[in-house]
Scaffold this motif. Structure first.
Motif, short mmCIF file in Angstrom:
data_model
loop_
_atom_site.label_atom_id
_atom_site.label_comp_id
_atom_site.label_asym_id
_atom_site.label_seq_id
_atom_site.Cartn_x
_atom_site.Cartn_y
_atom_site.Cartn_z
N TYR A 82 52.88 44.42 2.05
CA TYR A 82 52.86 45.51 3.02
C TYR A 82 53.95 45.26 4.05
CZ TYR A 82 48.33 46.61 1.00
OH TYR A 82 47.33 46.94 0.11
N LYS A 85 51.36 44.18 9.30
CA LYS A 85 49.92 43.95 9.35
C LYS A 85 49.17 45.26 9.60
CE LYS A 85 49.68 39.12 10.84
NZ LYS A 85 49.25 38.20 11.93
N THR A 86 49.73 46.09 10.44
CA THR A 86 49.09 47.37 10.74
C THR A 86 48.89 48.19 9.48
OG1 THR A 86 50.01 47.42 12.97
CG2 THR A 86 49.30 49.52 12.04
N GLU A 87 49.94 48.28 8.65
CA GLU A 87 49.83 49.06 7.42
C GLU A 87 48.87 48.42 6.43
OE1 GLU A 87 53.74 50.99 6.13
OE2 GLU A 87 54.39 49.54 7.62
N PHE A 89 46.12 46.69 7.23
CA PHE A 89 44.77 47.02 7.69
C PHE A 89 44.45 48.49 7.43
CE2 PHE A 89 44.67 42.94 9.75
CZ PHE A 89 43.34 42.67 9.98
N GLU A 90 45.41 49.35 7.63
CA GLU A 90 45.17 50.78 7.41
C GLU A 90 44.91 51.07 5.93
OE1 GLU A 90 44.68 53.15 9.79
OE2 GLU A 90 44.68 51.32 11.01
N ALA A 91 45.64 50.40 5.04
CA ALA A 91 45.42 50.59 3.61
C ALA A 91 44.02 50.11 3.23
CB ALA A 91 46.48 49.83 2.82
N LYS A 93 41.37 49.91 5.21
CA LYS A 93 40.38 50.84 5.75
C LYS A 93 40.30 52.12 4.93
CE LYS A 93 41.72 50.78 10.11
NZ LYS A 93 41.71 51.13 11.56
N ALA A 94 41.43 52.59 4.44
CA ALA A 94 41.42 53.79 3.60
C ALA A 94 40.62 53.56 2.33
CB ALA A 94 42.85 54.19 3.26
N CYS A 129 41.69 41.51 14.70
CA CYS A 129 40.98 42.04 13.53
C CYS A 129 39.88 43.02 13.96
CB CYS A 129 40.35 40.90 12.72
SG CYS A 129 41.54 39.84 11.88
N ARG A 132 41.49 46.27 15.02
CA ARG A 132 42.01 47.05 13.91
C ARG A 132 40.89 47.72 13.12
NH1 ARG A 132 46.35 48.87 15.03
NH2 ARG A 132 45.94 49.95 13.08
N MET A 133 39.75 47.06 13.00
CA MET A 133 38.64 47.60 12.21
C MET A 133 37.84 48.65 12.97
SD MET A 133 39.10 46.22 9.32
CE MET A 133 37.62 46.68 8.43
#
Length: 283
Positions: A82, A85-87, A89-91, A93-94, A129, A132-133
């Motif tokens: 990725y 890190k942001t992307e 975590f977003e992936a 979560k999706a 973490c 982000r969650m």
């Protein structure tokens, strides 16, 4: 409520008919247990279609504990797939959306590696973490003894309560810094997780020489009656601290997890009423 289950559903051969196809194992599994840990998500962020399939194969009351991707917990030491890190975590979560929409997500489990010790840098990462969650329920399992060493134990528990982490209580061998003691305290009034890794002291730590079957040996353990009775007492206390208790057995190198889980279920006097039907076995 007490939810009893296993880590993964593919390798518990004592549960399944010999000719059962892999694609049918989760449906069969859910006729025995009301919850399971999704381990595939640790190795790779799963396609949404996988979660949709698993959600559709299980009863409405079934609950999933989804393990956090290894890039999020620091297990993966190679370059992450990725850009940031942001992307990442977003992936991840999706990939949880099907569980959430079906009301089948119990929690996401963040299990940190043995080298993730108690220091300011790592505490800041835990906060990252959690941020982000967002509102997704998250459980925290340590593998380094320093978090529960005498000077830090109460501080660790206080931090987990403050940031509303679900405590993933571990039953595992006491084999040096890379293992933690049993700490039977809830940190979240809604949910507590207990993971049974077995007590194979001699097989727990990775050997210095290469061993092709080390991970198989690590979880080779069969809990005896006395050990499970000890947990029955602990669970009764934890029920007063937390509304839902999840128990997951991970000691399956020798195929013992399912039997241990069913034995503890009997000890606790639990009879699940809304499992999947087993009628297909008649045909």
């Amino acid at each position: 409520m007490i939810y009893i289950g296993l880590t993964g559903w593919g390798d518990h051969y004592s549960l399944y008919p010999a000719d059962l196809k892999a694609k049918d194992k989760l449906a069969e599994y859910s006729s025995y247990f009301p919850t399971v840990e999704v381990d595939a998500s640790f190795y790779a962020v799963q396609p949404i279609r996988n979660a949709e399939k698993w959600v559709n194969e299980t009863p409405q009351s079934f609950r999933f504990v989804v393990k956090a991707y290894q890039g999020m917990t620091g297990h993966q030491r190679t370059e992450l797939p990725y850009p940031s890190k942001t992307e990442m975590f977003e992936a991840f979560k999706a990939s949880l959306v099907p569980y959430i929409e079906a009301d089948k997500l119990a929690m996401v489990l963040f299990q940190f590696p043995p080298w993730f010790d108690c220091k300011e840098e790592h505490i800041l990462y835990l906060k990252y973490c959690k941020q982000r969650m967002a509102n997704i329920p998250v459980a925290l399992e340590f593998r380094h003894q320093s978090w529960f060493a005498k000077p830090n134990r109460e501080k660790t528990l206080t931090y987990m309560r403050t940031d509303n982490w679900i405590h993933a209580i571990a039953d595992e061998p006491q084999a040096g810094d890379g293992s933690i003691p049993i700490v039977p305290e809830a940190t979240n009034q809604q949910t507590t997780l207990i993971r049974f890794h077995g007590r194979n002291v001699h097989g727990w730590n990775r050997p210095k020489t290469k061993s092709t079957n080390w991970r198989e040996v690590r979880y080779l353990y069969n809990y005896n009656q006395a050990e499970l009775l000890e947990w029955k007492q602990r669970i009764k206390v934890l029920e007063e601290q937390s509304q839902d208790i999840y128990l997951l057995f991970n000691n399956n190198s020798g195929g013992d997890a399912a039997n241990n889980a069913q034995t503890l279920q009997q000890m606790l006097g639990i009879d699940y009423q809304d499992l999947a039907s087993q009628q297909l076995r008649l045909f």
